[in-house]
Scaffold this motif. Structure first.
Motif, mmCIF file in Angstrom:
data_model
loop_
_atom_site.group_PDB
_atom_site.id
_atom_site.type_symbol
_atom_site.label_atom_id
_atom_site.label_comp_id
_atom_site.label_asym_id
_atom_site.label_seq_id
_atom_site.Cartn_x
_atom_site.Cartn_y
_atom_site.Cartn_z
ATOM 1 N N GLY A 114 0.805 -1.220 0.000
ATOM 2 C CA GLY A 114 0.000 0.000 0.000
ATOM 3 C C GLY A 114 0.834 1.263 0.000
ATOM 4 O O GLY A 114 0.347 2.331 -0.393
ATOM 5 N N ARG A 115 2.097 1.172 0.431
ATOM 6 C CA ARG A 115 2.998 2.326 0.436
ATOM 7 C C ARG A 115 4.038 2.233 -0.681
ATOM 8 O O ARG A 115 5.042 2.941 -0.647
ATOM 9 C CB ARG A 115 3.713 2.403 1.791
ATOM 10 C CG ARG A 115 2.809 2.770 2.940
ATOM 11 C CD ARG A 115 3.595 2.799 4.233
ATOM 12 N NE ARG A 115 2.921 3.554 5.268
ATOM 13 C CZ ARG A 115 3.465 3.885 6.431
ATOM 14 N NH1 ARG A 115 4.717 3.504 6.700
ATOM 15 N NH2 ARG A 115 2.798 4.570 7.320
ATOM 16 N N ASN A 116 3.788 1.325 -1.648
ATOM 17 C CA ASN A 116 4.717 1.110 -2.770
ATOM 18 C C ASN A 116 6.096 0.681 -2.301
ATOM 19 O O ASN A 116 7.113 1.047 -2.891
ATOM 20 C CB ASN A 116 4.821 2.376 -3.633
ATOM 21 C CG ASN A 116 3.523 2.678 -4.354
ATOM 22 O OD1 ASN A 116 2.950 1.804 -5.003
ATOM 23 N ND2 ASN A 116 3.043 3.904 -4.219
ATOM 24 N N GLN A 117 6.121 -0.093 -1.208
ATOM 25 C CA GLN A 117 7.367 -0.662 -0.714
ATOM 26 C C GLN A 117 7.378 -2.161 -0.998
ATOM 27 O O GLN A 117 6.338 -2.777 -1.209
ATOM 28 C CB GLN A 117 7.529 -0.393 0.791
ATOM 29 C CG GLN A 117 7.635 1.088 1.118
ATOM 30 C CD GLN A 117 7.812 1.335 2.605
ATOM 31 O OE1 GLN A 117 8.032 0.395 3.380
ATOM 32 N NE2 GLN A 117 7.712 2.590 3.015
ATOM 33 N N THR A 118 8.555 -2.730 -0.964
ATOM 34 C CA THR A 118 8.721 -4.129 -1.349
ATOM 35 C C THR A 118 8.221 -5.078 -0.267
ATOM 36 O O THR A 118 8.501 -4.886 0.922
ATOM 37 C CB THR A 118 10.209 -4.420 -1.632
ATOM 38 O OG1 THR A 118 10.696 -3.513 -2.604
ATOM 39 C CG2 THR A 118 10.387 -5.843 -2.132
ATOM 40 N N LEU A 150 -2.617 -8.855 -0.729
ATOM 41 C CA LEU A 150 -2.668 -8.395 -2.119
ATOM 42 C C LEU A 150 -3.720 -7.325 -2.369
ATOM 43 O O LEU A 150 -3.702 -6.694 -3.429
ATOM 44 C CB LEU A 150 -2.934 -9.583 -3.046
ATOM 45 C CG LEU A 150 -1.853 -10.661 -3.113
ATOM 46 C CD1 LEU A 150 -2.292 -11.798 -4.014
ATOM 47 C CD2 LEU A 150 -0.545 -10.073 -3.618
ATOM 48 N N GLU A 151 -4.633 -7.097 -1.460
ATOM 49 C CA GLU A 151 -5.714 -6.127 -1.693
ATOM 50 C C GLU A 151 -5.209 -4.728 -2.042
ATOM 51 O O GLU A 151 -5.756 -4.078 -2.929
ATOM 52 C CB GLU A 151 -6.645 -6.076 -0.481
ATOM 53 C CG GLU A 151 -7.785 -7.066 -0.562
ATOM 54 C CD GLU A 151 -8.792 -6.869 0.556
ATOM 55 O OE1 GLU A 151 -8.664 -5.875 1.318
ATOM 56 O OE2 GLU A 151 -9.705 -7.696 0.689
ATOM 57 N N PRO A 152 -4.165 -4.209 -1.379
ATOM 58 C CA PRO A 152 -3.702 -2.862 -1.730
ATOM 59 C C PRO A 152 -3.063 -2.748 -3.113
ATOM 60 O O PRO A 152 -2.707 -1.640 -3.530
ATOM 61 C CB PRO A 152 -2.673 -2.540 -0.626
ATOM 62 C CG PRO A 152 -2.974 -3.476 0.487
ATOM 63 C CD PRO A 152 -3.487 -4.708 -0.158
ATOM 64 N N CYS A 153 -2.921 -3.875 -3.829
ATOM 65 C CA CYS A 153 -2.304 -3.814 -5.158
ATOM 66 C C CYS A 153 -3.099 -2.931 -6.117
ATOM 67 O O CYS A 153 -2.532 -2.364 -7.053
ATOM 68 C CB CYS A 153 -2.186 -5.223 -5.754
ATOM 69 S SG CYS A 153 -0.920 -6.264 -4.982
ATOM 70 N N HIS A 154 -4.411 -2.805 -5.905
ATOM 71 C CA HIS A 154 -5.228 -2.041 -6.851
ATOM 72 C C HIS A 154 -4.861 -0.554 -6.854
ATOM 73 O O HIS A 154 -5.081 0.140 -7.847
ATOM 74 C CB HIS A 154 -6.716 -2.213 -6.519
ATOM 75 C CG HIS A 154 -7.131 -1.538 -5.240
ATOM 76 N ND1 HIS A 154 -7.563 -0.235 -5.191
ATOM 77 C CD2 HIS A 154 -7.175 -1.985 -3.960
ATOM 78 C CE1 HIS A 154 -7.863 0.088 -3.943
ATOM 79 N NE2 HIS A 154 -7.626 -0.965 -3.176
ATOM 80 N N ASN A 196 -11.784 -7.002 -6.083
ATOM 81 C CA ASN A 196 -11.110 -5.813 -5.543
ATOM 82 C C ASN A 196 -9.985 -5.331 -6.447
ATOM 83 O O ASN A 196 -9.685 -4.128 -6.489
ATOM 84 C CB ASN A 196 -10.560 -6.107 -4.148
ATOM 85 C CG ASN A 196 -11.663 -6.240 -3.106
ATOM 86 O OD1 ASN A 196 -12.764 -5.713 -3.275
ATOM 87 N ND2 ASN A 196 -11.377 -6.966 -2.031
ATOM 88 N N LEU A 197 -9.352 -6.265 -7.160
ATOM 89 C CA LEU A 197 -8.266 -5.887 -8.061
ATOM 90 C C LEU A 197 -8.774 -5.571 -9.472
ATOM 91 O O LEU A 197 -7.963 -5.290 -10.358
ATOM 92 C CB LEU A 197 -7.229 -7.015 -8.127
ATOM 93 C CG LEU A 197 -6.518 -7.372 -6.819
ATOM 94 C CD1 LEU A 197 -5.469 -8.440 -7.052
ATOM 95 C CD2 LEU A 197 -5.879 -6.135 -6.203
ATOM 96 N N SER A 198 -10.103 -5.640 -9.652
ATOM 97 C CA SER A 198 -10.723 -5.353 -10.960
ATOM 98 C C SER A 198 -10.163 -6.265 -12.054
ATOM 99 O O SER A 198 -9.885 -5.820 -13.167
ATOM 100 C CB SER A 198 -10.525 -3.871 -11.335
ATOM 101 O OG SER A 198 -11.080 -3.027 -10.354
#
Length: 409
Positions: A114-118, A150-154, A196-198
């Motif tokens: 969610g913070r674009n971190q690895t 994986l939810e914040p991947c969207h 959620n990831l469309s």
């Protein structure tokens, strides 16, 4: 120190969106870098794992604190607690442990992806976790956990589909989704993640990572009971079709009994397993329901090819209505308890009429098949035909009644 702990506890308990700036300044004044490991463990174990609704609020608070050291300790503590839960045997049997793991998955996903971190694979690799869970019967805990990660991947710049890493995990989940007898709650978790990831599941090619892998069968919570009792499928198919074939499986020795005796038991019991069919409209009052319960069987008599017929009204009349009582809620007494009592009587009659046909069909079919097989096996050497008849009557009646009771519930 205890005074520092008390201040931090009070601060976290009273944090809200309106006072984030003030609480962040207060936290920086009270806390020091040496306290960060303890604070990170406290936040992960006592807050994030049991308060998923406040995850976003806590992350905003950490953004206001703006400490790289604290963020590093927070991620480290999250990895440690996630791995500890994943290695626990309780996640297979305890819903509370699975709930904690799922909440930590949501926290880890927001803290990293969610913070674009690895998300460090050497700490937690979702794909490897899922494959191992498939073999060990732990998908009931691991799939909700990885789905939350994986939810914040969207909303992520780096991990948003069609990122190859993300699509690889989705491909594995699509393969799992298509497994026979997979529990519905796991299918639902996978469907929610794709939504959620469309991502349309039809557009994702299932992987083949599980093709050559063996999994646990006995006591596996990831799959329904059909997975273990597949050998019972032919019987279920016969029952659902409304017909049970009659076959003789025991051959009586001629030196022990006469020739006529050798065929008397199978002939006698054939009447317990004829094709049982119900009319298509079991709700009509004049419909007939077939009940195979002959009153008397004799070796000198040829069993009647037609079963006894009872009308639906006769079956309804046999139900002991006098033993059924209704207690109307006192809050509804002002609206007329007598009116509600009449409504309940009508509803009960309608419910019984709707269920009695399918219940009798299923219960009698199974009971007659089971009775025939057991009587042929256990009483093959019995010379008294009346004893065989009594045993068959007693068993088929008791078994059909118990099955009808369970089915009606």
């Amino acid at each position: 120190p205890s005074e520092v702990q008390d201040k931090i506890f009070f601060m976290i308990n009273n944090i809200s969106n309106s006072n984030l700036d003030a609480k962040a300044r207060e936290f920086n004044e009270v806390s020091q870098d040496q306290y960060y490991p303890w604070f990170a463990q406290y936040m992960v174990m006592k807050r994030a794992s049991i308060e998923p609704n406040f995850h976003d609020l806590y992350l905003k608070f950490f953004d206001k604190v703006n400490s790289k050291t604290l963020n590093k300790e927070m991620v480290k503590a999250t990895y440690e607690n996630c791995k500890a839960l994943l290695q626990s045997d309780l996640i297979k049997s305890s819903s509370e442990e699975r709930s904690l793991l799922k909440n930590l998955g949501s926290w880890l996903g927001k803290l990293t992806i969610g913070r674009n971190q690895t998300l460090r694979a050497k700490e937690i690799d979702p794909k490897i976790l899922i494959v191992e869970a498939y073999e060990r019967g732990l998908m009931i805990a691991v799939i909700p956990f990885t789905s939350k990660i994986l939810e914040p991947c969207h909303s992520s710049i780096a991990y948003r589909p069609p990122n190859p890493w993300t699509m690889g995990i989705l491909s594995l989940l699509a393969e799992i989704y298509n497994l026979p007898n997979l529990k519905m709650n796991l299918k639902f978790d996978i469907e929610v993640l794709f939504k959620n990831l469309s991502v349309d599941m039809k557009d994702v090619k299932p992987s083949s990572l599980l093709k050559d892998r063996t999994r646990q069968l006995e006591g596996n919570p990831d799959f329904s009971n059909k997975d273990v009792t597949a050998s019972q499928t032919p019987v279920v198919a016969e029952v659902s079709s409304g017909m049970v074939p009659a076959k003789n499986v025991v051959e009586v020795q001629p030196e022990l009994t006469s020739t006529s005796r050798a065929t008397s038991i199978p002939n006698m019991l054939n009447q317990y397993a004829p094709p049982l069919r119900l009319p298509p409209n079991s709700m009509v009052e004049d419909d007939k329901v077939a009940l195979i319960m002959p009153d008397q069987v004799s070796p000198s008599q040829t069993p009647s090819p037609l079963p006894a017929l009872f009308t639906l009204s006769q079956l309804m009349a046999a139900i002991p209505r006098a033993d059924i009582y209704f207690r109307i809620n006192e809050k509804l007494s002002s609206l007329g308890s007598l009116q509600y009592s009449k409504i309940m009587d009508v509803a009960l009659d309608k419910a019984i009429k709707e269920i009695i046909g399918p219940v009798i069909q299923r219960s009698v079919t199974i009971a007659t098949r089971t009775t025939k097989e057991l009587i042929l096996k256990d009483l093959a050497m019995e010379s008294d035909d009346s004893a065989v008849s009594r045993a068959a009557h007693l068993m088929v009646g008791t078994l059909a009644g118990s099955l009808a009771h369970v089915t009606s519930k």
